[in-house]
Design a protein around this motif. Structure first.
Motif, PDB file in Angstrom:
ATOM      1  N   LYS A 104       0.807  -0.973  -0.044  1.00 21.27           N
ATOM      2  CA  LYS A 104       0.112  -0.074  -0.320  1.00 21.27           C
ATOM      3  C   LYS A 104       0.856   1.324  -0.005  1.00 21.27           C
ATOM      4  CE  LYS A 104      -3.770  -2.230   2.317  1.00 21.27           C
ATOM      5  NZ  LYS A 104      -4.282  -2.302   1.081  1.00 21.27           N
ATOM      6  N   PHE A 105       2.100   1.246   0.345  1.00 19.10           N
ATOM      7  CA  PHE A 105       3.039   2.157   0.309  1.00 19.10           C
ATOM      8  C   PHE A 105       3.394   2.699  -1.207  1.00 19.10           C
ATOM      9  CE2 PHE A 105       5.621   0.939   4.052  1.00 19.10           C
ATOM     10  CZ  PHE A 105       4.327   1.260   5.069  1.00 19.10           C
ATOM     11  N   PRO A 106       3.721   3.977  -1.352  1.00 18.19           N
ATOM     12  CA  PRO A 106       4.166   4.481  -2.948  1.00 18.19           C
ATOM     13  C   PRO A 106       5.320   3.803  -3.163  1.00 18.19           C
ATOM     14  CG  PRO A 106       3.669   6.359  -1.236  1.00 18.19           C
ATOM     15  CD  PRO A 106       3.448   5.244  -0.427  1.00 18.19           C
ATOM     16  N   PRO A 107       5.550   3.535  -4.452  1.00 18.11           N
ATOM     17  CA  PRO A 107       6.779   2.655  -4.747  1.00 18.11           C
ATOM     18  C   PRO A 107       8.172   2.849  -4.111  1.00 18.11           C
ATOM     19  CG  PRO A 107       5.270   3.217  -6.666  1.00 18.11           C
ATOM     20  CD  PRO A 107       4.840   3.994  -5.330  1.00 18.11           C
ATOM     21  N   LYS A 108       8.341   4.228  -3.811  1.00 12.84           N
ATOM     22  CA  LYS A 108       9.622   4.738  -3.338  1.00 12.84           C
ATOM     23  C   LYS A 108       9.976   4.310  -1.784  1.00 12.84           C
ATOM     24  CE  LYS A 108      11.010   8.291  -6.318  1.00 12.84           C
ATOM     25  NZ  LYS A 108      11.529   9.552  -6.566  1.00 12.84           N
ATOM     26  N   TRP A 109       8.482   4.387  -1.091  1.00 11.35           N
ATOM     27  CA  TRP A 109       8.398   3.988   0.245  1.00 11.35           C
ATOM     28  C   TRP A 109       8.693   2.589   0.282  1.00 11.35           C
ATOM     29  CZ3 TRP A 109       5.356   7.112   3.964  1.00 11.35           C
ATOM     30  CH2 TRP A 109       5.511   8.503   4.063  1.00 11.35           C
ATOM     31  N   ALA A 110       7.897   1.801  -0.421  1.00  5.05           N
ATOM     32  CA  ALA A 110       7.966   0.330  -0.503  1.00  5.05           C
ATOM     33  C   ALA A 110       9.339  -0.071  -0.758  1.00  5.05           C
ATOM     34  CB  ALA A 110       7.282  -0.171  -1.726  1.00  5.05           C
ATOM     35  N   LYS A 111      10.060   0.250  -1.519  1.00  4.81           N
ATOM     36  CA  LYS A 111      11.457  -0.077  -1.882  1.00  4.81           C
ATOM     37  C   LYS A 111      12.425   0.153  -0.555  1.00  4.81           C
ATOM     38  CE  LYS A 111      15.251   0.235  -4.996  1.00  4.81           C
ATOM     39  NZ  LYS A 111      15.932   0.843  -6.200  1.00  4.81           N
ATOM     40  N   ALA A 112      12.112   1.376   0.065  1.00 10.49           N
ATOM     41  CA  ALA A 112      13.002   1.860   1.213  1.00 10.49           C
ATOM     42  C   ALA A 112      12.883   0.938   2.438  1.00 10.49           C
ATOM     43  CB  ALA A 112      12.688   3.155   1.554  1.00 10.49           C
ATOM     44  N   SER A 113      11.304   0.532   2.565  1.00  8.69           N
ATOM     45  CA  SER A 113      10.997  -0.207   3.336  1.00  8.69           C
ATOM     46  C   SER A 113      11.674  -1.794   3.329  1.00  8.69           C
ATOM     47  CB  SER A 113       9.365  -0.284   3.630  1.00  8.69           C
ATOM     48  OG  SER A 113       8.984   0.706   3.902  1.00  8.69           O
ATOM     49  N   VAL A 114      11.453  -2.268   2.427  1.00 10.16           N
ATOM     50  CA  VAL A 114      12.210  -3.503   1.957  1.00 10.16           C
ATOM     51  C   VAL A 114      13.721  -3.502   2.129  1.00 10.16           C
ATOM     52  CG1 VAL A 114      12.502  -5.460   0.033  1.00 10.16           C
ATOM     53  CG2 VAL A 114      10.200  -4.333   0.474  1.00 10.16           C
ATOM     54  N   TYR A 177      21.348  -6.292  -2.699  1.00  6.04           N
ATOM     55  CA  TYR A 177      22.055  -5.758  -3.698  1.00  6.04           C
ATOM     56  C   TYR A 177      20.744  -6.139  -4.914  1.00  6.04           C
ATOM     57  CZ  TYR A 177      24.455  -6.736  -8.207  1.00  6.04           C
ATOM     58  OH  TYR A 177      25.117  -6.739  -9.618  1.00  6.04           O
ATOM     59  N   GLU A 178      20.024  -7.232  -4.963  1.00  5.85           N
ATOM     60  CA  GLU A 178      19.025  -7.277  -5.834  1.00  5.85           C
ATOM     61  C   GLU A 178      17.785  -6.111  -5.778  1.00  5.85           C
ATOM     62  OE1 GLU A 178      17.359 -11.150  -5.308  1.00  5.85           O
ATOM     63  OE2 GLU A 178      19.091 -12.113  -5.790  1.00  5.85           O
ATOM     64  N   VAL A 179      17.595  -5.832  -4.527  1.00  5.69           N
ATOM     65  CA  VAL A 179      16.674  -4.658  -4.477  1.00  5.69           C
ATOM     66  C   VAL A 179      16.894  -3.545  -4.736  1.00  5.69           C
ATOM     67  CG1 VAL A 179      15.094  -3.626  -2.643  1.00  5.69           C
ATOM     68  CG2 VAL A 179      15.313  -5.906  -2.495  1.00  5.69           C
ATOM     69  N   SER A 180      18.293  -3.099  -4.631  1.00  3.88           N
ATOM     70  CA  SER A 180      18.898  -1.667  -4.866  1.00  3.88           C
ATOM     71  C   SER A 180      18.933  -1.540  -6.386  1.00  3.88           C
ATOM     72  CB  SER A 180      20.542  -1.798  -4.408  1.00  3.88           C
ATOM     73  OG  SER A 180      20.445  -1.966  -3.067  1.00  3.88           O
ATOM     74  N   PHE A 181      18.967  -2.638  -7.272  1.00  4.55           N
ATOM     75  CA  PHE A 181      18.953  -2.406  -8.682  1.00  4.55           C
ATOM     76  C   PHE A 181      17.501  -2.804  -9.101  1.00  4.55           C
ATOM     77  CE2 PHE A 181      23.484  -2.752  -8.042  1.00  4.55           C
ATOM     78  CZ  PHE A 181      24.246  -1.811  -8.773  1.00  4.55           C
ATOM     79  N   THR A 182      16.591  -2.901  -8.428  1.00  6.83           N
ATOM     80  CA  THR A 182      15.352  -3.244  -8.879  1.00  6.83           C
ATOM     81  C   THR A 182      14.535  -1.991  -9.012  1.00  6.83           C
ATOM     82  OG1 THR A 182      15.066  -5.530  -8.098  1.00  6.83           O
ATOM     83  CG2 THR A 182      12.952  -4.399  -8.606  1.00  6.83           C
ATOM     84  N   PRO A 183      13.963  -1.570  -9.924  1.00  8.18           N
ATOM     85  CA  PRO A 183      13.098  -0.365 -10.130  1.00  8.18           C
ATOM     86  C   PRO A 183      12.099  -0.235  -8.863  1.00  8.18           C
ATOM     87  CG  PRO A 183      13.056  -1.144 -12.103  1.00  8.18           C
ATOM     88  CD  PRO A 183      13.797  -2.209 -11.274  1.00  8.18           C
ATOM     89  N   ALA A 184      11.798   0.981  -8.302  1.00  8.37           N
ATOM     90  CA  ALA A 184      11.019   1.185  -7.368  1.00  8.37           C
ATOM     91  C   ALA A 184       9.503   0.381  -7.201  1.00  8.37           C
ATOM     92  CB  ALA A 184      10.675   2.530  -6.760  1.00  8.37           C
ATOM     93  N   GLU A 185       9.168   0.818  -8.611  1.00  9.57           N
ATOM     94  CA  GLU A 185       7.524   0.266  -8.848  1.00  9.57           C
ATOM     95  C   GLU A 185       7.340  -1.291  -8.811  1.00  9.57           C
ATOM     96  OE1 GLU A 185       9.536   1.389 -12.654  1.00  9.57           O
ATOM     97  OE2 GLU A 185       9.277   2.237 -10.600  1.00  9.57           O
ATOM     98  N   LEU A 186       8.651  -2.004  -9.028  1.00  8.87           N
ATOM     99  CA  LEU A 186       8.582  -3.410  -9.252  1.00  8.87           C
ATOM    100  C   LEU A 186       8.994  -4.065  -7.941  1.00  8.87           C
ATOM    101  CD1 LEU A 186      10.124  -3.863 -12.631  1.00  8.87           C
ATOM    102  CD2 LEU A 186       7.738  -3.570 -12.058  1.00  8.87           C
ATOM    103  N   VAL A 187       9.379  -3.458  -6.840  1.00 12.99           N
ATOM    104  CA  VAL A 187      10.113  -4.204  -5.693  1.00 12.99           C
ATOM    105  C   VAL A 187       8.951  -5.133  -4.860  1.00 12.99           C
ATOM    106  CG1 VAL A 187      11.008  -3.839  -3.384  1.00 12.99           C
ATOM    107  CG2 VAL A 187      11.815  -2.579  -5.541  1.00 12.99           C
ATOM    108  N   ALA A 188       7.764  -4.491  -4.647  1.00 10.79           N
ATOM    109  CA  ALA A 188       6.701  -5.188  -4.025  1.00 10.79           C
ATOM    110  C   ALA A 188       6.322  -6.398  -4.649  1.00 10.79           C
ATOM    111  CB  ALA A 188       5.522  -4.289  -3.671  1.00 10.79           C
ATOM    112  N   LYS A 189       6.008  -6.231  -5.973  1.00  7.79           N
ATOM    113  CA  LYS A 189       5.452  -7.117  -6.737  1.00  7.79           C
ATOM    114  C   LYS A 189       6.704  -8.421  -7.066  1.00  7.79           C
ATOM    115  CE  LYS A 189       3.249  -8.218 -11.406  1.00  7.79           C
ATOM    116  NZ  LYS A 189       4.179  -9.553 -11.268  1.00  7.79           N
ATOM    117  N   LYS A 190       7.911  -8.131  -7.089  1.00  7.18           N
ATOM    118  CA  LYS A 190       8.902  -8.781  -7.530  1.00  7.18           C
ATOM    119  C   LYS A 190       9.108  -9.739  -6.135  1.00  7.18           C
ATOM    120  CE  LYS A 190      13.729  -9.483  -9.054  1.00  7.18           C
ATOM    121  NZ  LYS A 190      15.014  -8.770  -9.397  1.00  7.18           N
ATOM    122  N   THR A 191       9.195  -8.905  -4.799  1.00  7.40           N
ATOM    123  CA  THR A 191       9.134  -9.743  -3.680  1.00  7.40           C
ATOM    124  C   THR A 191       8.096 -10.820  -3.610  1.00  7.40           C
ATOM    125  OG1 THR A 191      10.090  -7.728  -2.767  1.00  7.40           O
ATOM    126  CG2 THR A 191       9.455  -9.698  -1.217  1.00  7.40           C
TER     127      THR A 191
END
Length: 203
Positions: A104-114, A177-191
């Motif tokens: 439910k977070f915005p993409p950048k927040w989701a990536k930062a949280s993960v 490393y993987e999450v760092s190079f994953t676009p923010a909008e794809l992090v939650a879905k990819k996880t």
């Protein structure tokens, strides 16, 4: 400044030779973790089963005795299996994780949280690896030996602590490393996709 610090990681990410090296390293560590986990579980179960059978037989034939070292060795087998199995679990993504709130977070927040969760996990696991090394050093200095196997130093059995936690730390660093190079909008879905895939696909 951040771009300068990140330059070596970008170079490694784009270098095929480095990628190949880490892919081979990943396979080796995965096989070590998995094989020790499986062997430890099988060995522990076999030793316990033999001891149960021997104790049953000893009720009819008192001259037959159970394995004096069986209880201690089987306990260490299960401990090694659990720790290395946990380290392997970080690669497979089978540890409990809740993504409902993160989605439910915005993409950048989701990536930062993960990323934050992985960093905190890596710090904790690295601390446990250090504590495992200190524990092994302590038992080595004390000269403690196994109660059942009197000629085997106790620190050898405790090597599972630093080794397993070092392996788990490496696994979590891979995730960072993987999450760092994953676009923010794809992090939650990819996880989520990794959790579903790795839970369904068994090796």
């Amino acid at each position: 400044m951040l771009r300068f610090l990140g330059a070596p990681f970008v170079w490694a990410h784009l270098n095929p030779s480095v990628q190949k090296f880490f892919k081979v390293l990943d396979t080796i560590i995965a096989q070590i973790n998995k094989n020790i986990a499986v062997f430890g579980l099988v060995a522990g179960v076999v030793i316990v089963a033999i001891n149960v059978c021997l104790r049953f037989v000893s009720s009819f034939y008192p001259s037959v005795h159970s394995l004096a070292w069986g209880e201690e060795v089987s306990s260490y087998c299960f401990i090694w299996s659990a720790l290395f199995g946990s380290a392997y679990g970080f690669r497979k993504g089978v540890h409990i994780s809740v993504m409902v709130l993160v989605e439910k977070f915005p993409p950048k927040w989701a990536k930062a949280s993960v990323l934050l969760s992985h960093i905190l996990s890596a710090l904790f696991l690295a601390f446990m690896a250090w504590a495992g090394i200190v524990t092994c050093e302590l038992y080595y200095d004390l000269g403690r030996y196994s109660e059942a196997l009197h000629e085997v130093p106790l620190w050898i059995f405790l090597l599972c602590l630093p080794l397993a936690f070092i392996g788990a730390t490496y696994r979590v660093c891979e995730k960072i490393y993987e999450v760092s190079f994953t676009p923010a909008e794809l992090v939650a879905k990819k996880t989520q996709d990794e959790i579903i895939h790795d839970t369904a696909i068994k090796e």
